[in-house]
Design a protein around this motif. Structure first.
Motif, mmCIF file in Angstrom:
data_model
loop_
_atom_site.group_PDB
_atom_site.id
_atom_site.type_symbol
_atom_site.label_atom_id
_atom_site.label_comp_id
_atom_site.label_asym_id
_atom_site.label_seq_id
_atom_site.Cartn_x
_atom_site.Cartn_y
_atom_site.Cartn_z
ATOM 1 N N VAL A 132 55.077 39.754 44.150
ATOM 2 C CA VAL A 132 53.783 39.913 44.809
ATOM 3 C C VAL A 132 53.526 41.404 44.986
ATOM 4 C CG1 VAL A 132 52.520 39.495 46.962
ATOM 5 C CG2 VAL A 132 53.939 37.685 45.980
ATOM 6 N N LEU A 133 52.295 41.820 44.678
ATOM 7 C CA LEU A 133 51.914 43.217 44.836
ATOM 8 C C LEU A 133 51.649 43.538 46.302
ATOM 9 C CD1 LEU A 133 49.424 43.559 41.833
ATOM 10 C CD2 LEU A 133 51.837 44.230 41.904
ATOM 11 N N SER A 134 51.926 44.767 46.687
ATOM 12 C CA SER A 134 51.625 45.209 48.047
ATOM 13 C C SER A 134 50.111 45.388 48.195
ATOM 14 C CB SER A 134 52.326 46.535 48.343
ATOM 15 O OG SER A 134 51.735 47.573 47.564
ATOM 16 N N ASP A 135 49.642 45.445 49.430
ATOM 17 C CA ASP A 135 48.214 45.703 49.681
ATOM 18 C C ASP A 135 47.787 47.004 49.014
ATOM 19 O OD1 ASP A 135 48.004 43.382 51.159
ATOM 20 O OD2 ASP A 135 48.140 44.397 53.104
ATOM 21 N N GLU A 136 48.639 48.002 49.059
ATOM 22 C CA GLU A 136 48.319 49.296 48.465
ATOM 23 C C GLU A 136 48.177 49.191 46.952
ATOM 24 O OE1 GLU A 136 50.889 48.776 50.658
ATOM 25 O OE2 GLU A 136 49.943 49.719 52.412
ATOM 26 N N GLN A 137 49.037 48.409 46.325
ATOM 27 C CA GLN A 137 48.956 48.227 44.879
ATOM 28 C C GLN A 137 47.680 47.490 44.485
ATOM 29 O OE1 GLN A 137 52.893 46.396 44.722
ATOM 30 N NE2 GLN A 137 53.495 47.907 43.158
ATOM 31 N N ALA A 174 44.321 48.937 42.307
ATOM 32 C CA ALA A 174 43.823 48.294 41.091
ATOM 33 C C ALA A 174 42.346 47.924 41.181
ATOM 34 C CB ALA A 174 44.645 47.035 40.797
ATOM 35 N N LEU A 175 41.840 47.669 42.377
ATOM 36 C CA LEU A 175 40.479 47.153 42.538
ATOM 37 C C LEU A 175 39.375 48.051 41.953
ATOM 38 C CD1 LEU A 175 40.556 45.385 46.006
ATOM 39 C CD2 LEU A 175 40.064 44.348 43.786
ATOM 40 N N PRO A 176 39.436 49.369 42.068
ATOM 41 C CA PRO A 176 38.343 50.173 41.510
ATOM 42 C C PRO A 176 38.119 49.969 40.013
ATOM 43 C CG PRO A 176 39.622 51.506 43.028
ATOM 44 C CD PRO A 176 40.367 50.196 42.838
ATOM 45 N N THR A 181 36.841 41.493 44.487
ATOM 46 C CA THR A 181 37.234 41.876 45.836
ATOM 47 C C THR A 181 38.488 41.098 46.204
ATOM 48 O OG1 THR A 181 35.881 40.149 46.857
ATOM 49 C CG2 THR A 181 34.858 42.320 46.587
ATOM 50 N N ARG A 182 39.138 41.572 47.255
ATOM 51 C CA ARG A 182 40.257 40.800 47.796
ATOM 52 C C ARG A 182 39.745 40.158 49.070
ATOM 53 N NH1 ARG A 182 45.620 43.659 49.556
ATOM 54 N NH2 ARG A 182 44.011 45.128 50.074
ATOM 55 N N ALA A 183 39.906 38.859 49.175
ATOM 56 C CA ALA A 183 39.471 38.124 50.359
ATOM 57 C C ALA A 183 40.416 36.948 50.561
ATOM 58 C CB ALA A 183 38.038 37.619 50.185
ATOM 59 N N GLU A 184 40.882 36.796 51.768
ATOM 60 C CA GLU A 184 41.731 35.652 52.116
ATOM 61 C C GLU A 184 42.943 35.530 51.191
ATOM 62 O OE1 GLU A 184 38.999 32.380 52.116
ATOM 63 O OE2 GLU A 184 37.738 33.311 53.638
#
Length: 94
Positions: free
Chosen positions: A3-8, A12-14, A20-23
């Motif tokens: 599992v990727l960290s929140d930072e990872q 990647a999101l840009p 988006t990340r949601a839930e």
């Protein structure tokens, strides 16, 4: 797969236009010009997902299709989800 960290995921999101990340999942909704155009997009994504053995959750609401990606077996967002989001964008030209 780890599992990727929140930072990872945030890093990647840009590069993942529209996602988006949601839930705890990566999510993207796309409004198509017609119901059948949305169904065709779902079919193309489904064929690709089957070949990759990595399947998004898909919600169809008339002309709006929402793709949600998470690796359930790992318990979170993995590199497979990032790659599938990238693939979906490329397939759908968005």
């Amino acid at each position: 797969m780890a599992v990727l960290s929140d930072e990872q995921v945030d890093a990647a999101l840009p590069a993942l236009t529209g996602w988006t990340r949601a839930e705890g999942v990566l999510r993207r909704s796309i409004k198509f010009p017609s119901f059948m155009a949305g169904i065709d997009a779902v079919r193309r994504v489904a064929e690709h997902a089957e070949a990759k053995n990595h399947h998004p959750d898909i919600d169809i609401r008339w002309r709006t299709v929402t793709f949600s990606l998470v690796t359930h077996s790992a318990g979170g967002i993995t590199e497979n989800d990032i790659a599938m989001a990238r693939d979906i964008n490329e397939m759908l030209g968005t």
